[in-house]
Design a protein around this motif. Structure first.
Motif, mmCIF file in Angstrom:
data_model
loop_
_atom_site.group_PDB
_atom_site.id
_atom_site.type_symbol
_atom_site.label_atom_id
_atom_site.label_comp_id
_atom_site.label_asym_id
_atom_site.label_seq_id
_atom_site.Cartn_x
_atom_site.Cartn_y
_atom_site.Cartn_z
ATOM 1 N N PRO A 1 0.821 -1.219 0.000
ATOM 2 C CA PRO A 1 0.000 0.000 0.000
ATOM 3 C C PRO A 1 0.855 1.270 0.000
ATOM 4 N N GLU A 2 1.983 1.241 0.705
ATOM 5 C CA GLU A 2 2.866 2.404 0.712
ATOM 6 C C GLU A 2 3.385 2.685 -0.693
ATOM 7 N N GLU A 3 3.787 1.639 -1.408
ATOM 8 C CA GLU A 3 4.329 1.811 -2.755
ATOM 9 C C GLU A 3 3.268 2.299 -3.724
ATOM 10 N N VAL A 4 2.042 1.827 -3.578
ATOM 11 C CA VAL A 4 0.945 2.312 -4.423
ATOM 12 C C VAL A 4 0.771 3.813 -4.239
ATOM 13 N N GLY A 5 0.770 4.273 -2.986
ATOM 14 C CA GLY A 5 0.599 5.688 -2.717
ATOM 15 C C GLY A 5 1.731 6.531 -3.282
ATOM 16 N N LEU A 6 2.959 6.029 -3.162
ATOM 17 C CA LEU A 6 4.098 6.773 -3.682
ATOM 18 C C LEU A 6 4.060 6.873 -5.199
ATOM 19 N N ILE A 7 3.678 5.789 -5.876
ATOM 20 C CA ILE A 7 3.580 5.818 -7.335
ATOM 21 C C ILE A 7 2.491 6.779 -7.774
ATOM 22 N N GLU A 8 1.375 6.789 -7.065
ATOM 23 C CA GLU A 8 0.263 7.663 -7.449
ATOM 24 C C GLU A 8 0.577 9.135 -7.216
ATOM 25 N N ARG B 1 -1.886 6.145 -12.734
ATOM 26 C CA ARG B 1 -2.987 5.580 -11.957
ATOM 27 C C ARG B 1 -2.686 4.126 -11.641
ATOM 28 N N VAL B 2 -3.012 3.686 -10.437
ATOM 29 C CA VAL B 2 -2.761 2.311 -10.012
ATOM 30 C C VAL B 2 -4.076 1.664 -9.614
ATOM 31 N N ASP B 3 -4.333 0.488 -10.167
ATOM 32 C CA ASP B 3 -5.508 -0.312 -9.815
ATOM 33 C C ASP B 3 -5.006 -1.654 -9.300
ATOM 34 N N THR C 1 -6.454 -4.553 -7.647
ATOM 35 C CA THR C 1 -7.603 -5.335 -7.202
ATOM 36 C C THR C 1 -7.549 -6.723 -7.834
ATOM 37 N N ASP C 2 -8.239 -7.678 -7.209
ATOM 38 C CA ASP C 2 -8.366 -9.045 -7.745
ATOM 39 C C ASP C 2 -7.012 -9.679 -8.040
ATOM 40 N N ASP C 3 -6.056 -9.415 -7.166
ATOM 41 C CA ASP C 3 -4.723 -10.009 -7.280
ATOM 42 C C ASP C 3 -3.972 -9.611 -8.550
ATOM 43 N N VAL C 4 -4.443 -8.598 -9.229
ATOM 44 C CA VAL C 4 -3.768 -8.084 -10.430
ATOM 45 C C VAL C 4 -3.516 -6.596 -10.231
ATOM 46 N N THR C 5 -2.279 -6.174 -10.416
ATOM 47 C CA THR C 5 -1.932 -4.756 -10.284
ATOM 48 C C THR C 5 -1.722 -4.165 -11.675
ATOM 49 N N THR C 6 -2.468 -3.113 -11.968
ATOM 50 C CA THR C 6 -2.390 -2.473 -13.283
ATOM 51 C C THR C 6 -2.068 -0.997 -13.105
ATOM 52 N N LEU C 7 -1.082 -0.518 -13.856
ATOM 53 C CA LEU C 7 -0.737 0.904 -13.897
ATOM 54 C C LEU C 7 -1.172 1.468 -15.241
ATOM 55 N N ARG C 8 -1.677 2.690 -15.239
ATOM 56 C CA ARG C 8 -2.077 3.360 -16.484
ATOM 57 C C ARG C 8 -1.518 4.775 -16.503
ATOM 58 N N GLY D 1 -10.504 12.767 -15.232
ATOM 59 C CA GLY D 1 -11.103 11.747 -14.383
ATOM 60 C C GLY D 1 -11.714 12.335 -13.142
ATOM 61 N N PRO D 2 -12.660 11.605 -12.555
ATOM 62 C CA PRO D 2 -13.327 12.090 -11.343
ATOM 63 C C PRO D 2 -12.338 12.224 -10.194
ATOM 64 N N GLY D 3 -12.418 13.359 -9.516
ATOM 65 C CA GLY D 3 -11.582 13.585 -8.353
ATOM 66 C C GLY D 3 -10.139 13.901 -8.660
ATOM 67 N N ALA D 4 -9.818 14.189 -9.939
ATOM 68 C CA ALA D 4 -8.431 14.508 -10.287
ATOM 69 C C ALA D 4 -7.989 15.758 -9.537
ATOM 70 N N ASP D 5 -6.873 15.653 -8.855
ATOM 71 C CA ASP D 5 -6.382 16.746 -8.026
ATOM 72 C C ASP D 5 -5.420 17.605 -8.829
ATOM 73 N N GLN D 6 -5.803 18.850 -9.103
ATOM 74 C CA GLN D 6 -4.942 19.758 -9.869
ATOM 75 C C GLN D 6 -4.139 20.676 -8.957
ATOM 76 N N THR D 7 -4.367 20.628 -7.677
ATOM 77 C CA THR D 7 -3.702 21.587 -6.799
ATOM 78 C C THR D 7 -2.204 21.351 -6.719
ATOM 79 N N SER D 8 -1.764 20.114 -6.992
ATOM 80 C CA SER D 8 -0.342 19.817 -6.866
ATOM 81 C C SER D 8 0.494 20.577 -7.878
ATOM 82 N N ALA D 9 -0.124 20.977 -8.995
ATOM 83 C CA ALA D 9 0.608 21.762 -9.985
ATOM 84 C C ALA D 9 0.690 23.222 -9.583
#
Length: 570
Positions: free
Chosen positions: A111-118, A147-149, A151-158, A270-278
């Motif tokens: 979970p930590e790595e997912v957050g860092l990648i996102e 984006r990282v998904d 779920t279902d034992d499969v990790t997908t990055l887009r 996408g829904p909830g896309a955060d633009q404040t970081s820019a």
């Protein structure tokens, strides 16, 4: 790897040698393990980034591990990429020979790595095609563009594929072969993914292997929801293995540069896309037109120079100003660091169309007063360039507004360093400039800089300056008189202006280059034998530059390292 690769000649051309100790993972680095298994025939792709300057070079070839001491890569392909999407950072290499721990391969992210990648704004992607070899490339965007998904034992990055140089090497490899690997640098001290601290302690790196598939939204579908970040396509990466490299010494670090996000980064979708970081970096600083060169009486002018200043200065002036009064009115906040840099801006009236233009005014003006001038050619199909000309054609006092995103580049510079007025150091004893059309712009920026800093450069250290410039019609080139003035003053020791009149036979050819390069007492061979004594600045359309460069290298023996080019391809 940490900085330190060395280029050396080889029997097959050019090779790059990298100390094995310089690899981030030390002796157990996953890349070293792969090269060992290849027994001297491993296809590799290298990328040499300079994020502080938003520069990156790609070098592809065959690697061999020699005596467990160094990796020697015999190069097959080497080329430079555009500066788009690169986050500005200053790399801080780890200590040589320090301990590194490489975790065993696993199939899922924590979970930590997912957050860092996102929250990442940068990663590197490796791809390959069995007959074409391996390749490494850079991907960047606003924090959250990956984006990282999980779920279902499969990790997908887009991630969306933003427009670049148009070579599409990574996309082509993914379409043809599909195997790919990703490299992320972790900033474990950063909570929001948009570092503004003085130093980011990137203690770990993450190596991901998997399969990449290129997805194209249905062009017949009116619903644009699948168009990730507005791009024409996106890559879907299914993770098969992940390895993490941890270093006790803190690993490869970066000194963050404030507001370093690239102005080319598109908004996230996408829904909830955060633009404040820019933050508000992508919005830019408002500038207003304060001057432009007058049109010729017969209406034949195809090139104008536009001067801009911060809008808050409110110094709108007429396009009938002469050049001296234009220079006096340049004020504001843009800071060009070296001659030949470009400014990136958007034009609100054209739906925030994004453009980059070489700054034609001296960086001395930018450093002291902050405004800038750009020289723009009217050309068929040029949306932004024609719009600028149309506005002043319709009204000489037109209120033209742009938003400046930043100043970058500097590939076309005659200076090794620029700290005016304290110091300005020429890069070579002899500087020759070769340009076509509006490609004269960076040459003028350099000449104006030499004129501005003449009193700070020792006369004995002042380089010999020569120029060859060609244009369809010289009487329509507004800068010809300025070039002649530099010649009359003695700053330019040699000037050759070639008028083509649209005739391919009337072009810059070998005799022009021989005259430009030849020192009266030494000749062409001596002038072109040392990269430390010669610098060639070359700018214009590709169809102009390619034969010039081949003639310089193949026929006149000029070291390719002496030749600096700018082709406006991004």
């Amino acid at each position: 790897v940490a900085p330190g690769p060395v280029a050396r000649p080889s029997a097959d051309g050019l090779a790059v040698a990298i100390e094995a100790a310089a690899f981030i993972g030390g002796a157990e680095d996953p890349v070293l393990a792969t090269i060992r298994r290849g027994h001297g025939a491993t296809q590799v792709g290298l990328i040499a980034p300079d994020p502080a300057q938003r520069a990156r070079y790609r070098l592809n070839g065959t690697a061999a591990l020699v005596l467990e001491k160094e990796v020697v890569v015999t190069l097959r392909v080497a080329f430079m990429n555009c500066p788009k999407y690169i986050r500005r950072r200053v790399p801080k290499p780890p200590a040589r020979g320090s301990d590194a721990k490489v975790t065993a391969g696993r199939s899922a992210l924590t979970p930590e790595e997912v957050g860092l990648i996102e929250r990442a704004d940068t990663f590197y992607v490796g791809s390959a095609e069995p007959t074409a070899g391996a390749d490494a490339s850079h991907r960047g965007g606003r924090p959250g563009f990956v984006r990282v998904d999980a779920t279902d034992d499969v990790t997908t990055l887009r991630w969306a594929e933003y427009g670049g140089n148009g070579t599409n090497m990574t996309l082509g490899n993914c379409l043809a072969y599909g195997e790919a690997c990703l490299l992320f640098f972790f900033d474990l001290d950063d909570d929001d993914g948009d570092a503004t601290t003085e130093h980011e302690k990137n203690t770990d790196t993450l190596h991901l292997n998997g399969r990449a598939t290129v997805r194209f939204p249905d062009d017949d579908d009116d619903d644009d929801s699948e168009r990730l970040d507005g791009a024409d396509c996106f890559v879907e990466f299914v993770l098969s293995e992940v390895r993490r490299v941890e270093r006790a010494d803190g690993g490869l670090g970066f000194e963050a540069i404030p507001d370093g996000l690239s102005p080319y980064n598109p908004p996230l979708s996408g829904p909830g896309a955060d633009q404040t970081s820019a933050k508000d970096y992508a919005l830019g600083v408002p500038y207003v037109l304060i001057s432009c060169t007058p049109a010729s009486t017969d209406g034949a002018t195809v090139v104008r120079t536009f001067g801009f200043a911060p809008e808050e200065e409110q110094q709108q002036t007429s396009c009938d100003d002469d050049s001296s009064s234009r220079a006096a009115k340049i004020v504001g906040g843009v800071k060009a660091r070296v001659p030949g840099q470009f400014v990136t801006l958007t034009i609100p009236a054209l739906g925030d169309a994004l453009r980059s233009y070489t700054i034609s005014s001296s960086p001395t003006q930018s450093a002291a007063r902050g405004g800038f001038e750009i020289t723009v050619k009217r050309k068929p199909g040029g949306v932004a360039s024609n719009w600028l000309h149309d506005q002043v054609d319709a009204d000489a006092s037109a209120s033209i507004r742009v938003r400046v995103l930043g100043v970058d580049g500097g590939a076309i510079s005659a200076f090794a360093s620029w700290r005016f007025p304290a110091s300005a150091t020429p890069a070579a004893d002899r500087v020759v400039m070769i340009s076509a059309g509006v490609g004269v712009t960076p040459m003028l920026a350099n000449l104006r800089a030499f004129g501005d800093c003449a009193s700070t450069i020792d006369s004995a250290a002042t380089p010999w300056l020569g120029l060859v410039h060609c244009d369809r019609w010289l009487d329509r080139t507004p800068d010809v008189e300025e070039l002649r003035a530099y010649e009359a003053s003695g700053l330019l020791k040699y000037v050759d202006l070639v008028e083509t009149q649209g005739d391919p036979a009337r072009r810059v050819a070998k005799p022009h280059l021989e005259r430009l390069l030849a020192l009266p007492e030494q000749g062409v061979a001596a002038a072109s034998s040392s990269s430390s004594s010669l610098r060639v600045l070359l700018c214009g359309p590709d169809v102009f530059m390619f034969p010039i460069k081949r003639t310089l290298i193949d026929d006149l023996g000029v070291d390719s390292n002496c030749i600096l080019t700018d082709d406006f391809t991004f």
